[in-house]
Scaffold this motif. Structure first.
Motif: not given
Length: 594
Positions: A248, A267, A271-273, A296, A298-299, A303, A305, A316, A318
């Motif tokens: 986070h 996070s 909501g920041t990944p 991020d 995950s991908n 990002q 924020t 936040t 993308d």
């Protein structure tokens, strides 16, 4: 930032039948609440918020918030640190004719005449408006404002606001003078908003109209300072880290020098990944906004924020999904140049240097491949660094094939990018570590580590002049540096410093010189000042004192033994460095990177 001074926190746990710091008119006899306790107990005693603020106020004149705090601290420190004995009689405080009750205390702190409206200062809450106070929104409270219970005929009390203890504004640090009569009554303590005694009546926030707004903070992320995971914005100092347990994005922030640090999970809250392991947050202040760029987990999307204004809510977005920024596995860099905001990344698919830029706040972002336009070769998976200097914008990268240090630059917005190889042209040794850059006294210097860990400087005396390169180790005696930690450069108080980690013992090292042409010197901050051995990245920042003078220098690191966030700081040139754990003192979670 904590000062070495031992400021005390005193909380009265019981109040007898005598008034509790009442805002009382002459002759009134108000009942006091039976018990007053602090419902939020501080884990660490706060420090003197005004210890570097000089009081230049005059009676019934304008006054800065830090000056009011400095005057309040005189009562807190009275009688050997026990405070002032509570007494509602005029002239009982030991500070002129001011009463030693809550209203006399606030009157003294705000330098309101002790003969206006009566000896001792303010009298009753309902008279505050005629005495220069107006209602103010809770979220607009500033140092020196007050919270008052204007009750008449039963009870009344007033406390002076210092600063919020948390981003949700549920509690604040405040000054007050309270009873019972004959007891030491002065306190600087943590108070649940609006006041933590349910028997004390309803409190309202009010602003003193002669309270001078805080001095506008100096330029944030100035041209001579490359963006990093530390930031000064709207007078706040923030350090962005990644929680080792869950990835986070974490913000540890200091509202003002001398106050108490606080921490929040961006996070969880906004909501920041989760952040990709091995990458760092990078922050910048622009057009009143604060933006933090991360990758991020995950991908691998880039990002943003961002905070539109202090006290507002973070959001936040993308940049990869919204504006085409290629996915990356490398920490980004960012710069504000000629009112444009640009984020530079390394495309993970081909190593190309990419620019994602915002020409105007509120407008769309755009993204372009700089390698395709300026001919730069693919970059290694090493974070780039960008700077604005002499009107030019430069981005420094490491060549994926050779390890050469490269500069991609433009003379002005709208012109073509150009790239050059520092290693081939100017002798900068190849490297496997991210460079760092500083603009100091008109010169631009890029600091790198060669394959042996020797600290190197490649410098430019002025635009249009050739670059030169030299090994700083023979002159400074800097020990060979760990290739696991990139150097960090900082220009502060006229000095230029570069921070590294000693390869042989893991100590934090500072190499510095006082002015151009002066010899370099090296010192071991761990051995001399107790900084724990760092692990991973380090960062450094210049931030303001209570008078907004940019004199504080701080180096932030992660303790290799505990993963705690550590601050090693210098209050001013000529003073001794000090070190503290922000994790122990203020709750920053153990971190994987800074």
């Amino acid at each position: 930032m904590r000062f070495p001074r031992n400021t005390r926190v005193r909380v009265a746990l019981a109040v007898g039948a005598t008034a509790l710091g009442l805002v009382a008119s002459a002759g009134s006899a108000y009942a006091a609440p039976a018990v007053r306790t602090a419902s939020v107990a501080p884990a660490v005693a706060p420090q003197d918020a005004a210890s570097t603020c000089t009081d230049t106020s005059s009676e019934d004149g304008n006054i800065a918030g830090c000056m009011a705090a400095a005057r309040a601290m005189q009562w807190v420190d009275a009688n050997g640190g026990q405070g002032v004995i509570y007494n509602q009689g005029d002239g009982t405080s030991g500070f002129g004719d001011y009463r030693a009750d809550c209203s006399g205390f606030v009157s003294y702190a705000l330098h309101i005449s002790d003969t206006s409206p009566t000896p001792g200062g303010l009298v009753s809450g309902q008279m505050y408006e005629s005495n220069g106070f107006v209602d103010v929104a809770k979220d607009n409270l500033q140092q020196g404002d007050v919270l008052t219970n204007p009750s008449a005929g039963s009870q009344g009390h007033v406390v002076m606001f210092d600063h919020w203890s948390d981003s949700s504004h549920t509690a604040y640090w405040g000054f007050e003078q309270h009873g019972p009569s004959g007891s030491y009554g002065t306190a600087y303590r943590l108070i649940t908003y609006p006041y933590d005694d349910p028997n004390a009546g309803t409190f309202y926030p009010q602003h003193y109209t002669k309270l001078v707004p805080p001095t506008p903070p100096p330029a944030q992320t100035p041209a001579e300072t490359a963006a990093s995971s530390t930031l000064v914005h709207d007078g706040y100092t923030s350090v962005y880290t990644v929680d080792a347990s869950n990835g986070h994005l974490q913000e540890t922030y200091l509202p003002k020098m001398g106050g108490s640090w606080a921490t929040q999970d961006l996070s969880n809250n906004y909501g920041t990944p989760a952040v990709l392991a091995g990458t760092q947050p990078v922050a910048i202040y622009h057009d009143g906004y604060t933006s933090v760029y991360t990758v991020d987990a995950s991908n691998h999307h880039v990002q943003e924020t961002y905070l539109p204004k202090m006290g507002g809510s973070w959001a936040t977005q993308d940049l990869t999904a919204n504006y085409g920024t290629p996915a990356t596995s490398v920490t980004p860099t960012t710069v504000l140049h000629q009112d444009w905001l640009s984020v530079y990344t390394i495309d993970q698919s081909n190593g190309h240097l990419q620019e994602t830029y915002l020409p105007k706040l509120g407008g769309p972002w755009y993204s372009k491949d700089l390698a395709a336009t300026d001919g730069a070769p693919a970059s290694a998976n090493i974070k780039p660094v960008s700077i604005m200097h002499g009107g030019y914008t430069s981005v420094y990268t490491v060549d994926a094939g050779t390890g050469h240090v490269r500069e991609s630059y433009i003379a002005a917005l709208g012109q073509n990018w150009v790239t050059q190889d520092f290693t081939a042209k100017y002798g900068t040794p190849a490297t496997t570590v991210a460079p760092t850059v500083a603009v100091h006294q008109g010169w631009t210097s890029v600091y790198t580590l060669d394959s042996n860990g020797d600290l190197q400087e490649t410098y430019l005396s002025a635009i249009g002049q050739p670059w030169y390169s030299k090994d700083l180790v023979p002159q400074s005696g800097t020990p060979a540096a760990s290739l696991n930690t990139a150097p960090i450069a900082l220009f502060h108080g006229g000095y230029t410093s570069v921070y590294t980690v000693n390869a042989s013992n893991g100590h934090l090292e500072e190499s510095y010189f006082s002015q151009l042409g002066s010899p370099w010197t090296s010192q071991d901050l761990s051995a001399k000042y107790g900084t724990p051995n760092p692990t991973g990245a380090i960062d450094a920042l210049v931030h303001p004192d209570a008078n907004q003078n940019m004199v504080y220098a701080s180096v932030y690191s992660i303790d290799s033994g505990s993963n705690q966030l550590q601050e090693t700081y210098l209050a001013a040139i000529g003073q001794a460095w000090r070190s503290q754990s922000l994790s122990v003192g203020y709750g920053t979670p153990t971190a994987s990177v800074i």
